[in-house]
Write a protein that holds these residues in place. Structure first.
Motif, mmCIF file in Angstrom:
data_model
loop_
_atom_site.group_PDB
_atom_site.id
_atom_site.type_symbol
_atom_site.label_atom_id
_atom_site.label_comp_id
_atom_site.label_asym_id
_atom_site.label_seq_id
_atom_site.Cartn_x
_atom_site.Cartn_y
_atom_site.Cartn_z
ATOM 1 N N ILE A 3 40.915 41.525 34.942
ATOM 2 C CA ILE A 3 42.107 42.248 35.380
ATOM 3 C C ILE A 3 41.705 43.576 36.035
ATOM 4 C CG2 ILE A 3 44.241 43.282 34.535
ATOM 5 C CD1 ILE A 3 44.282 40.277 34.521
ATOM 6 N N THR A 4 40.552 44.124 35.594
ATOM 7 C CA THR A 4 40.079 45.393 36.154
ATOM 8 C C THR A 4 39.974 45.352 37.675
ATOM 9 O OG1 THR A 4 38.718 45.460 34.181
ATOM 10 C CG2 THR A 4 38.343 47.167 35.807
ATOM 11 N N TRP A 5 39.520 44.204 38.190
ATOM 12 C CA TRP A 5 39.393 44.067 39.649
ATOM 13 C C TRP A 5 40.732 44.290 40.329
ATOM 14 C CZ3 TRP A 5 35.150 43.531 42.654
ATOM 15 C CH2 TRP A 5 33.959 43.194 42.030
ATOM 16 N N TYR A 6 41.767 43.662 39.783
ATOM 17 C CA TYR A 6 43.100 43.795 40.377
ATOM 18 C C TYR A 6 43.577 45.242 40.309
ATOM 19 C CZ TYR A 6 43.476 38.721 40.347
ATOM 20 O OH TYR A 6 43.275 37.400 40.571
ATOM 21 N N LEU A 7 43.265 45.896 39.165
ATOM 22 C CA LEU A 7 43.746 47.271 39.007
ATOM 23 C C LEU A 7 43.048 48.207 39.973
ATOM 24 C CD1 LEU A 7 44.039 47.345 35.145
ATOM 25 C CD2 LEU A 7 45.845 47.173 36.821
ATOM 26 N N VAL A 8 41.720 48.004 40.157
ATOM 27 C CA VAL A 8 40.998 48.864 41.103
ATOM 28 C C VAL A 8 41.504 48.615 42.520
ATOM 29 C CG1 VAL A 8 38.742 49.295 42.117
ATOM 30 C CG2 VAL A 8 38.976 49.126 39.654
ATOM 31 N N LEU A 9 41.753 47.331 42.858
ATOM 32 C CA LEU A 9 42.298 47.017 44.189
ATOM 33 C C LEU A 9 43.648 47.703 44.376
ATOM 34 C CD1 LEU A 9 42.190 45.348 46.810
ATOM 35 C CD2 LEU A 9 43.427 43.585 45.617
ATOM 36 N N SER A 10 44.462 47.686 43.323
ATOM 37 C CA SER A 10 45.778 48.325 43.427
ATOM 38 C C SER A 10 45.636 49.828 43.644
ATOM 39 C CB SER A 10 46.573 47.983 42.170
ATOM 40 O OG SER A 10 47.269 49.085 41.703
ATOM 41 N N GLY A 11 44.675 50.455 42.937
ATOM 42 C CA GLY A 11 44.442 51.890 43.139
ATOM 43 C C GLY A 11 43.994 52.190 44.552
#
Lengths: 99, 179
Positions: A3-11
């Motif tokens: 999920i971290t990948w998605y969160l960093v992409l969102s940031g």
């Protein structure tokens, strides 16, 4: 994928949208950049929703979509009104709220 | 396989976002935003948010972007000045955005949430389906749902008031010359 990948992409998408709001001067493009930021927020909400197996985040994303639609309608109405009154479509030249 | 799909979607979303702020012509910016939204819908599908992905494509990439395209074609290409009204804006803007990204990343990764390190909980069948979302909206989030519909109504009325014909122009041109 974590999920971290998605969160960093969102940031990252949120930062790109903020950069556009700071750099561009056409109100139309600024509205587009606001859309980018809102969508980055939706992506984070849906990623958290997936992480916790809870669908509340999906409803939040739909509400974000509704707010974005309202913002678009009012913003584009303002742009059309500015264009009809022959005002410059440049946020640096529009400094007073008085018509 | 999932990683390939994720990186393809992420690349499309990032490329679309950068193109939105980099292209000079607002019309092309809107087209780039459509690419961004469709890639994002792919990412939503990877996160098992089927209904949101469909709504994203139909409502956002379809209806809202058409509205944008109409307005950008109506207003025409707005020429942005080459010179910088604020000294160093080209440098400070991206710098501030980078600081924002670092801050958001620290805030998200440093939360110590255990769940974000993994692929997420195993979801049951029907997660994110229209039936499940509809049930949530009409039971748990009924007030938010009604408030959203009221907000849309107010926005529609506001747009008509804002974009309607200004009164001064009407008086000047007179009713005979109505366009």
């Amino acid at each position: 994928m974590d999920i971290t990948w998605y969160l960093v992409l969102s940031g990252l998408l949120f930062a790109i949208g903020a950069c556009g709001v700071l750099l561009r001067r056409s109100p139309l493009v600024i509205l587009l950049c606001l859309e980018l930021m809102l969508n980055a927020g939706s992506l984070a909400l849906i990623a958290f929703s997936r992480a916790h197996d809870n669908q509340d985040g999906h409803v939040f994303a739909i509400v974000v979509m509704v707010v974005a639609a309202c913002e678009v309608v009012v913003g584009l109405g303002l742009i059309v009104a500015m264009f009809r009154r022959r005002l410059p479509l440049d946020v640096d030249q529009i400094r007073v709220l008085r018509g | 396989m999932e990683a390939v799909a994720f990186f393809a979607g992420a690349l499309g979303a990032l490329g679309g976002a950068v193109a939105v702020i980099a292209l000079r012509n607002p019309f092309y910016s809107v087209l780039a935003l459509i690419v961004h939204l469709i890639s994002l819908a792919g990412l939503f599908l990877l996160l098992h948010a089927e209904f949101i992905a469909a709504a994203q494509i139909v409502v956002y990439a379809g209806a809202v972007m058409v509205l944008y395209l109409f307005v950008s074609a109506y207003v025409g290409a707005v020429e942005e000045p080459i010179w910088e009204p604020i000294a160093g804006q080209r440098l400070l803007g991206p710098l501030l955005a980078l600081a924002l990204f670092v801050e958001v990343s620290i805030a998200v990764i440093g939360t110590g949430l255990k769940a974000i390190e993994a692929e997420g909980a195993t979801v049951q069948i029907g997660f994110g389906s229209p039936a499940a979302i509809g049930e949530l909206m009409l039971e748990k989030f009924l007030i938010a749902f009604e408030a959203a519909s009221l907000l849309l109504l107010i926005a529609a009325v506001g747009a008509i008031v804002l974009a309607g014909r200004p009164r001064e122009l009407e008086r000047e041109s007179g009713p005979a010359e109505a366009r």
